[in-house]
Design a protein around this motif. Sequence first.
Motif, PDB file in Angstrom:
ATOM      1  N   ALA A 116       0.817  -1.214   0.000  1.00  0.00           N
ATOM      2  CA  ALA A 116       0.000   0.000   0.000  1.00  0.00           C
ATOM      3  C   ALA A 116       0.850   1.262   0.000  1.00  0.00           C
ATOM      4  O   ALA A 116       0.420   2.311  -0.485  1.00  0.00           O
ATOM      5  N   HIS A 117       2.070   1.183   0.521  1.00  0.00           N
ATOM      6  CA  HIS A 117       2.926   2.365   0.651  1.00  0.00           C
ATOM      7  C   HIS A 117       4.187   2.270  -0.197  1.00  0.00           C
ATOM      8  O   HIS A 117       5.019   3.184  -0.143  1.00  0.00           O
ATOM      9  N   GLN A 225      -3.188  -5.007  14.164  1.00  0.00           N
ATOM     10  CA  GLN A 225      -3.361  -4.482  12.814  1.00  0.00           C
ATOM     11  C   GLN A 225      -2.646  -3.145  12.631  1.00  0.00           C
ATOM     12  O   GLN A 225      -2.021  -2.891  11.603  1.00  0.00           O
ATOM     13  N   GLN A 226      -2.720  -2.298  13.651  1.00  0.00           N
ATOM     14  CA  GLN A 226      -2.044  -0.998  13.564  1.00  0.00           C
ATOM     15  C   GLN A 226      -0.537  -1.172  13.487  1.00  0.00           C
ATOM     16  O   GLN A 226       0.136  -0.526  12.676  1.00  0.00           O
ATOM     17  N   ASN A 227       0.011  -2.036  14.326  1.00  0.00           N
ATOM     18  CA  ASN A 227       1.455  -2.256  14.303  1.00  0.00           C
ATOM     19  C   ASN A 227       1.913  -2.871  12.984  1.00  0.00           C
ATOM     20  O   ASN A 227       2.972  -2.512  12.458  1.00  0.00           O
ATOM     21  N   VAL A 228       1.132  -3.792  12.436  1.00  0.00           N
ATOM     22  CA  VAL A 228       1.503  -4.407  11.159  1.00  0.00           C
ATOM     23  C   VAL A 228       1.470  -3.363  10.045  1.00  0.00           C
ATOM     24  O   VAL A 228       2.346  -3.333   9.169  1.00  0.00           O
ATOM     25  N   GLN A 229       0.469  -2.486  10.050  1.00  0.00           N
ATOM     26  CA  GLN A 229       0.411  -1.419   9.055  1.00  0.00           C
ATOM     27  C   GLN A 229       1.613  -0.496   9.163  1.00  0.00           C
ATOM     28  O   GLN A 229       2.206  -0.095   8.149  1.00  0.00           O
ATOM     29  N   ARG A 230       1.995  -0.170  10.392  1.00  0.00           N
ATOM     30  CA  ARG A 230       3.171   0.676  10.582  1.00  0.00           C
ATOM     31  C   ARG A 230       4.438  -0.049  10.129  1.00  0.00           C
ATOM     32  O   ARG A 230       5.330   0.560   9.519  1.00  0.00           O
ATOM     33  N   LEU A 231       4.522  -1.331  10.420  1.00  0.00           N
ATOM     34  CA  LEU A 231       5.674  -2.111   9.974  1.00  0.00           C
ATOM     35  C   LEU A 231       5.793  -2.068   8.461  1.00  0.00           C
ATOM     36  O   LEU A 231       6.890  -1.878   7.917  1.00  0.00           O
TER      37      LEU A 231
END
Length: 370
Positions: A116-117, A225-231
């Motif tokens: 996504a990024h 989920q938040q930590n995985v997205q940040r990772l």
Amino acid sequence: MALGAAMVCALLVFGAIQVFGDPSAAGPRRIVSLAPNDAAANAPTISFADASDPLEAGEYQSFGLEELPEFSGEIGEIDSSGELRVAVVESPQQSVRPNVQPLPRAPLAGLTEQGAHGPLPIVAANGRTPAQAYARPFTPQQGRPMIAVVIGGLGFNARATTQAIEELPPEITLSFVPYAQNLQSWIDRARAHGHEVLLELPMEPFDPDADDTGPQTLLASAPAQQNVQRLEQLLSRGAGYFGVTNYQGARFATSAQASQPIVQQLRRRGLVFLTSGIGQRTALSVEAQRASLPVTAADRIIDARREADAIDDQLLNLEALALQNQSAIGAGFAYPVTMEQVGRWARDIESRGYQLAPASAVLNARAARR
């Protein structure tokens, strides 16, 4: 006019050497003859990389002729042929530095997918992992304990980052801050100089007010989920790293619940994990082992005290640990004093019976002994 310009160049060279040079490093020396009509084209260049008291970017002074000390001898002498003869002191470290084999430019084919990024590391279809593909090749020498050093905090300070890339031995592993601008360019430069690269993951410290770890910090209390997205945001900042290391993280490392999804993601993406400064038996390390993520810990922070003698002591401690355990890993930051002492220490490590090794090689050797 050309001769006059050459004379000014010679005076500036001598003045710069007097101001910035290290008297203990004078020599070897070469004499450069400059014909009056080609003085500008062949003028020697002077590097300030070895200054004993490095200045921050933008702090260099320009010296006028009236500020230069008196001089005599070979500096600026003109011989009978009309050529200007300039004595140039060469850095011993630069003159003996071997030709460095560059590492392949990243990303390599088949080792990324679009996230996504941005691009994210993945295991290739043939099973090759980024940890294997991006590690510096290394052949252990029988009977020589291995010592690895990781220099971190790179990417923010351009001068310090350039010094680490260009002046430290290629066996030194370099660790980059994910928030750095032009991160991929820095990684490319590091690999072009033979250095393998780690990416730093900011993790929650015990005192976030004292230790700012940035907006993408992995938090002990955050949903998985938040930590995985940040990772994924952090991992997509660049390509070419063989693994990750923590930046801070003493609090995050205590939470098995927060650690589990992170180490599972790292394992799935074919990376390795080198921990530093958070202890060797944390919940984070335990979860990494349970997930079969290759993990090891640095044995010493070599510059907890930013003093030359203290850093030298820690480097000697690494040697003692390597004798005892066959290998040792030290971690430090890109402070000028750290890079100076590590560079000096590394120059004759082979003569003392050790082998300077990339961190990936020590991690692999420890995994093979388990």
